[in-house]
Design an enzyme around this catalytic site. Structure first.
Site, PDB file in Angstrom:
ATOM      1  N   CYS A 122       0.832  -1.103   0.081  1.00 30.87           N
ATOM      2  CA  CYS A 122      -0.148   0.034   0.078  1.00 30.87           C
ATOM      3  C   CYS A 122       0.746   1.246   0.010  1.00 30.87           C
ATOM      4  O   CYS A 122       0.503   2.238  -0.366  1.00 30.87           O
ATOM      5  CB  CYS A 122      -0.944   0.078   1.244  1.00 30.87           C
ATOM      6  SG  CYS A 122      -0.178  -0.402   2.600  1.00 30.87           S
ATOM      7  N   LYS A 195      -5.813  -8.848  11.380  1.00 31.04           N
ATOM      8  CA  LYS A 195      -5.812  -7.424  11.170  1.00 31.04           C
ATOM      9  C   LYS A 195      -7.083  -7.069  10.940  1.00 31.04           C
ATOM     10  O   LYS A 195      -7.606  -7.314   9.956  1.00 31.04           O
ATOM     11  CB  LYS A 195      -4.764  -7.258  10.310  1.00 31.04           C
ATOM     12  CG  LYS A 195      -4.562  -5.660   9.920  1.00 31.04           C
ATOM     13  CD  LYS A 195      -3.054  -5.395   8.986  1.00 31.04           C
ATOM     14  CE  LYS A 195      -3.308  -4.050   8.731  1.00 31.04           C
ATOM     15  NZ  LYS A 195      -2.336  -3.558   7.683  1.00 31.04           N
ATOM     16  N   LYS A 248      -3.860  -7.129  15.723  1.00 34.48           N
ATOM     17  CA  LYS A 248      -3.725  -5.792  15.589  1.00 34.48           C
ATOM     18  C   LYS A 248      -5.026  -4.854  15.063  1.00 34.48           C
ATOM     19  O   LYS A 248      -5.703  -5.494  14.336  1.00 34.48           O
ATOM     20  CB  LYS A 248      -2.581  -5.612  14.086  1.00 34.48           C
ATOM     21  CG  LYS A 248      -2.708  -3.914  13.704  1.00 34.48           C
ATOM     22  CD  LYS A 248      -1.835  -3.983  12.471  1.00 34.48           C
ATOM     23  CE  LYS A 248      -1.712  -2.587  11.920  1.00 34.48           C
ATOM     24  NZ  LYS A 248      -1.057  -2.299  10.856  1.00 34.48           N
TER      25      LYS A 248
END
Ligand code: PBG
Ligand code: ZN
Length: 325
Positions: A122, A195, A248
């Protein structure tokens, strides 16, 4: 038989007794310190959304890594802002990009410091998504070889651990096979197994210039409502050969941390993410909280929930606070 009068307070009467019965210990040895690296030399610019955290050129990243190492922190994780972006994110596996250069320099200067590299696209794609586009969809399988190529370039630069954060299915296996095929059997994979698609990443996306240019990440990152799915994600990563798991963000997901800890025996990391850090920094800057106590209590809570490893922007400060205690 009379019921005895039970006094739990007896175990809190003095600092010495409290130390003796303490169940959880926080230590600098638990921390991983994130570094954001940019092209150039001599650059150290504070990131507005993450006070106390910097954009660093590789040479300056080595200096900060040395400070972390000297404070007792065993590992850093490296994120990069590249020179160029394109559709595929090809600067992610360019050996001349700042991440690869930083890894080489840190391993040359501080061979004992563990270097973790974040593997994702990203920051490197023009569209800001973590995978390849097929129209406006994020295509899973065409992304896998690019992630594997990126992980390999990090291993070639000297990374000890690669940490895929993209949330494509099958990436751990693809990376493991690629690393093994090139002789990097001893490079570990710390998978961002669990995540969530979280608003807590806001400051990071500004710091890493990695915000998606359209849409969001909900077709690949997890729905914050789901915990059973977290077990399934972790189980798949174990099956694919992950060496360490991660949850996360950390703070809003400590129940998930506990469940992963109870279900799996691999080392477990949590990522105390940018939004969690920024909130504490903002409140502290306003004089509303006792920053040191809040940070140490928060990080201790992550350990108590079951984390072995804490990736945190507070690492350097917290390591120094722990030394004072
Ligand atoms: C990239 C990546 C992100 C974070 C770590 N790796 C952002 C995202 O997924 O959008 C977030 C870290 C943080 O917020 O501190 N995939
Ligand atoms: Zn990404």
């Amino acid at each position: 038989m009379t019921t005895p009068f039970i006094r739990p307070r007896r175990l809190r009467v003095s600092a010495g007794v409290r130390t003796l019965v303490r169940e959880t210990e926080l230590s600098a040895a638990d921390f991983v310190f994130p570094l954001f690296v940019v092209p150039g030399t001599g650059i150290k610019e504070e990131i507005a959304s993450l006070p106390g955290i910097y954009h660093l050129s590789p040479d300056m990243a080595v200096k900060l890594a040395k400070e972390a190492y000297e404070a007792g922190i065993p590992a850093v994780i490296v994120f990069g802002l590249p020179e160029y972006k394109d559709e595929q994110g090809s600067s992610a596996w360019d050996a001349a990009s700042p991440v690869q250069e930083t890894i080489r320099q840190i391993k040359a200067a501080l061979p004992e410091l563990v270097v973790v590299s974040d593997v994702c696209l990203c920051q490197y794609t023009s569209h800001g998504h973590c995978g390849m586009l097929n129209g406006e969809k994020i295509d899973n399988d065409s992304t896998l070889p690019l992630l594997a190529q990126t992980a390999l370039s990090h291993a070639e630069a000297g990374a000890d651990i690669v940490a895929p954060s993209d949330m494509m299915d099958g990436r751990v296996l693809a990376i493991r096979e690629k690393l093994d095929a090139h002789g990097f059997q001893d490079v570990s994979i710390m998978s961002y197994s669990v995540k969530y698609a979280s608003a807590y990443y806001g400051p990071f996306r500004e710091a890493a210039d990695s915000a998606p240019q359209f849409g969001d990440r909900r077709s690949y990152q997890m729905d914050p409502a789901n915990a059973r799915e977290a077990i399934r994600e972790a189980a798949l990563d174990v099956a694919e050969g992950a060496d360490m798991l991660m949850v996360k963000p950390a703070l809003a997901y400590l129940d998930v941390v506990r469940q992963i800890r109870d279900n799996f025996d691999l080392p477990l990391a949590v990522y105390n993410v940018s939004g969690e850090y920024a909130m504490v920094k903002a409140a502290a800057a306003n004089g509303w909280i006792d920053e040191k106590r809040i940070v140490l209590e928060t990080l201790l809570g992550m350990k108590r929930a079951g984390a072995d490893i804490i990736i945190t922007y507070h690492a350097l400060e917290a390591a120094r606070w722990l030394q004072e205690q």
